[in-house]
Scaffold this motif. Sequence first.
Motif, short mmCIF file in Angstrom:
data_model
loop_
_atom_site.label_atom_id
_atom_site.label_comp_id
_atom_site.label_asym_id
_atom_site.label_seq_id
_atom_site.Cartn_x
_atom_site.Cartn_y
_atom_site.Cartn_z
N PRO A 81 0.80 -1.12 0.05
CA PRO A 81 -0.16 -0.15 -0.01
C PRO A 81 0.94 1.21 0.16
O PRO A 81 0.34 2.49 -0.02
CB PRO A 81 -0.93 -0.08 1.33
CG PRO A 81 0.00 -0.97 2.13
CD PRO A 81 0.76 -1.96 1.36
N MET A 130 2.21 3.87 -1.31
CA MET A 130 2.29 4.32 -3.00
C MET A 130 3.70 5.20 -3.23
O MET A 130 3.67 5.16 -4.67
CB MET A 130 1.16 5.33 -2.95
CG MET A 130 -0.19 4.87 -3.08
SD MET A 130 -1.45 6.10 -2.75
CE MET A 130 -1.29 6.84 -4.55
N PRO A 134 1.70 1.07 7.48
CA PRO A 134 2.26 1.76 6.22
C PRO A 134 1.77 3.34 5.90
O PRO A 134 0.65 3.79 6.13
CB PRO A 134 1.55 1.03 5.04
CG PRO A 134 0.27 0.32 5.69
CD PRO A 134 0.52 0.21 7.14
N LEU A 135 2.94 3.97 5.95
CA LEU A 135 2.82 5.53 5.41
C LEU A 135 2.61 5.57 4.02
O LEU A 135 3.70 5.47 3.25
CB LEU A 135 4.28 6.22 5.97
CG LEU A 135 4.02 7.02 7.28
CD1 LEU A 135 3.05 8.14 7.43
CD2 LEU A 135 3.83 5.82 8.41
N ARG A 136 1.28 5.41 3.44
CA ARG A 136 1.43 5.39 2.07
C ARG A 136 1.88 6.39 1.10
O ARG A 136 2.75 6.03 0.20
CB ARG A 136 -0.30 5.17 1.73
CG ARG A 136 -0.80 4.30 2.74
CD ARG A 136 -2.38 3.92 1.70
NE ARG A 136 -2.36 3.49 0.52
CZ ARG A 136 -3.24 3.63 -0.37
NH1 ARG A 136 -4.25 4.09 -0.27
NH2 ARG A 136 -2.94 2.98 -1.43
N VAL A 137 1.87 7.60 1.80
CA VAL A 137 2.50 8.74 1.06
C VAL A 137 2.95 9.65 2.06
O VAL A 137 2.39 9.67 3.14
CB VAL A 137 1.35 9.32 0.31
CG1 VAL A 137 1.87 10.72 -0.33
CG2 VAL A 137 0.53 8.64 -0.79
N ALA A 144 -5.63 8.50 -0.20
CA ALA A 144 -4.44 8.81 -0.75
C ALA A 144 -4.73 8.78 -2.33
O ALA A 144 -4.23 9.56 -2.97
CB ALA A 144 -3.37 7.68 -0.59
N TYR A 204 2.49 15.85 1.74
CA TYR A 204 1.35 15.21 2.27
C TYR A 204 1.62 13.80 2.64
O TYR A 204 2.80 13.23 2.27
CB TYR A 204 0.44 14.98 0.92
CG TYR A 204 -0.67 13.76 1.21
CD1 TYR A 204 -1.46 14.07 2.05
CD2 TYR A 204 -0.87 12.84 0.07
CE1 TYR A 204 -2.42 13.01 2.33
CE2 TYR A 204 -1.76 11.90 0.30
CZ TYR A 204 -2.74 12.06 1.34
OH TYR A 204 -3.62 11.03 1.68
N THR A 205 1.00 13.39 3.88
CA THR A 205 1.53 12.21 4.08
C THR A 205 -0.11 11.64 4.73
O THR A 205 -1.03 11.98 5.03
CB THR A 205 1.88 12.29 6.06
OG1 THR A 205 3.12 12.96 5.68
CG2 THR A 205 1.97 10.92 6.50
N GLY A 206 -0.10 10.13 4.05
CA GLY A 206 -1.40 9.34 4.11
C GLY A 206 -1.05 8.42 4.58
O GLY A 206 0.05 7.24 4.30
N ALA A 207 -1.84 7.82 5.83
CA ALA A 207 -1.55 6.74 6.64
C ALA A 207 -2.57 6.43 7.60
O ALA A 207 -3.75 7.13 7.40
CB ALA A 207 -0.31 6.90 7.25
N GLN A 250 -5.27 -4.88 0.56
CA GLN A 250 -4.80 -5.00 -0.58
C GLN A 250 -4.19 -6.41 -1.14
O GLN A 250 -4.22 -6.73 -2.36
CB GLN A 250 -3.68 -3.70 -0.89
CG GLN A 250 -4.88 -2.46 -0.81
CD GLN A 250 -3.96 -1.29 -1.55
OE1 GLN A 250 -3.03 -1.49 -2.34
NE2 GLN A 250 -3.90 -0.13 -0.81
N ARG A 263 -4.85 -0.22 -9.88
CA ARG A 263 -4.33 -1.87 -10.04
C ARG A 263 -5.36 -2.83 -10.34
O ARG A 263 -5.16 -3.91 -10.70
CB ARG A 263 -3.55 -2.04 -9.03
CG ARG A 263 -3.96 -2.33 -7.79
CD ARG A 263 -2.81 -2.74 -6.69
NE ARG A 263 -2.19 -1.49 -6.13
CZ ARG A 263 -1.54 -1.71 -5.07
NH1 ARG A 263 -1.19 -2.75 -4.31
NH2 ARG A 263 -1.09 -0.26 -4.75
#
Lengths: 258, 284
Positions: free
Chosen positions: A55, A57, A142-145, B47, B67-70, B181, B206
């Motif tokens: 995950p 990205m 998980p830090l995706r971004v 995200a 940006y941080t996405g988690a 996922q 995906r």
Amino acid sequence: MLHEIVARPSRRLRALHWCNRAVLVISTIFIGEWGLYGVFRCPFVVPFVSCQNCPVMACPGQLSRLFWGFWGVWLAVAIFFGRAFCGWLCPGALTNRVLALNPFKFGPNPVGVRNYRWAKYLMLAAALLAWFALGQPRVNVPLRVGEFWPSVWLTWEHAFPMWQLRFVLTVGILALGLGIVMCWCRFACPFGAALELVRRFTLFRFYKTSECNDCDKCRKVCLMRTRPDEENCTNCGDCVGSCPKDCIRFGLKPRGKE
Amino acid sequence: MDTKGNGRRGFIKSLALGAAGAALISPQAARAANGGTLQVWSCGGLAEAMCPAHAEYTRQSGVDIVYTGAFAAALGKSLLTGSGHTEVFAGRVLALAQNLRKAGKMIYFKPLCFTSYVIAVPKGNPANISGIEDLARPGVRVAMAKEASAPGGQAVMGILKAADLTPKVLANVPEQGTCVQRSVKDVATGSADAMIVERRICRMERFANQLEAVEIPEKFFPAGPLTFTVGLMADAADKDRAVAYIDWLTSPQGQEFFEKAGFYTSLSPKGQELIEKLGVKDVA
């Protein structure tokens, strides 16, 4: 051509050494960032092998979705050139080489350190167990971004103990490289261990001819503290030119000769 | 290579070169921004919508979004304990935004979007799944990641419980996964027949051409994870810049990205209905 260079140490030999360093640097530019993600942010127990379903990205490993067989290719290449991946392409090898520049490191091996050669096979077994038997569990949030280094802190803050253990082991063994040269590559790298198993059957290799008198000068210049065609030889070619008997060659090893 | 010849100076030089190299290959290193920068954290589930939205916002405004996405609960914990700081936070679960407000870490929040759940099936739906009851049919191979970080596993268990199908469906799960996922990949490749996932999963690049979505009645959805909010944090260095970003993200233009990624936008009729139903209102 390589055989000629090896047979007659010269400026071309120095060029070979520089070429090795240049290839390592270029390779690190291309896959080094992936290496950093693997160590510091990969959410799986065994990094680098689950990128297709990961995950995160932002990780360059996402590109490997286009190419599933990255590690398989290098195992196949090992049939021809042994641990050439370690000696010529691995960003970890370059990192260890930089650590080995530490002027305060141990000159010869610390007493008894060679007895731990089995450790890398233990790491390989542990990795295979976690990957296949345990189903490669995810062990951090998980830090995706996110920006890389701030994400490393957040990852650590919220990771499961197994991830923190892996992190401490990896960074700790890498840091040991300041004292014990190429510590990670010689004693701990599971992929190096897998390549080492294939290396024994490799076709093209640096080897010693029958004139070798076991003076061990080649071992002294080798950062992996080995000799041509022996355990941990990565076919980097650093030893060429060190031999007073000029008995280091590259190519198909003649049968029946040491 | 004779390593004995290398001295302290060479070592320090190498370290400096290494550090410079690490900075160069570090993603998003020191990017220049005309309109300044804005730190945004969000739930990782957003995200896929946030990344293209930020690219467009940066193009329009010149503001560089860092940006941080988690996992929202983890980010929220960092924000609540003070170990983490951001200027805008778009989290999942209404209670998290409310707690941040009460703790004085967030100045205000707005509803952003809502998620929903579907049954993901392989393209062509070979097992002929038409509703949630079919997951309990003998022989259907159900993929599940019960241990996946919340709400991935918990929400699915909540749906099964609400539908009174838990034991029957669990009996059809050959192996529990740990990651949504990774498990949904089994459905995409046809090695599983179905999996309950958020609709957004079926829209991911995906999986988009490999999965179809079968609807699940809304009455089975657990309320908690449905809501996403976006809030202005007390740490925002430039409040006007952060407010402008939040206003854009909740405008029709910004909301398009969330609709495309598989969410109900807060501006849509369904979103408006959920705002009322779930009480997504800022607290005074």
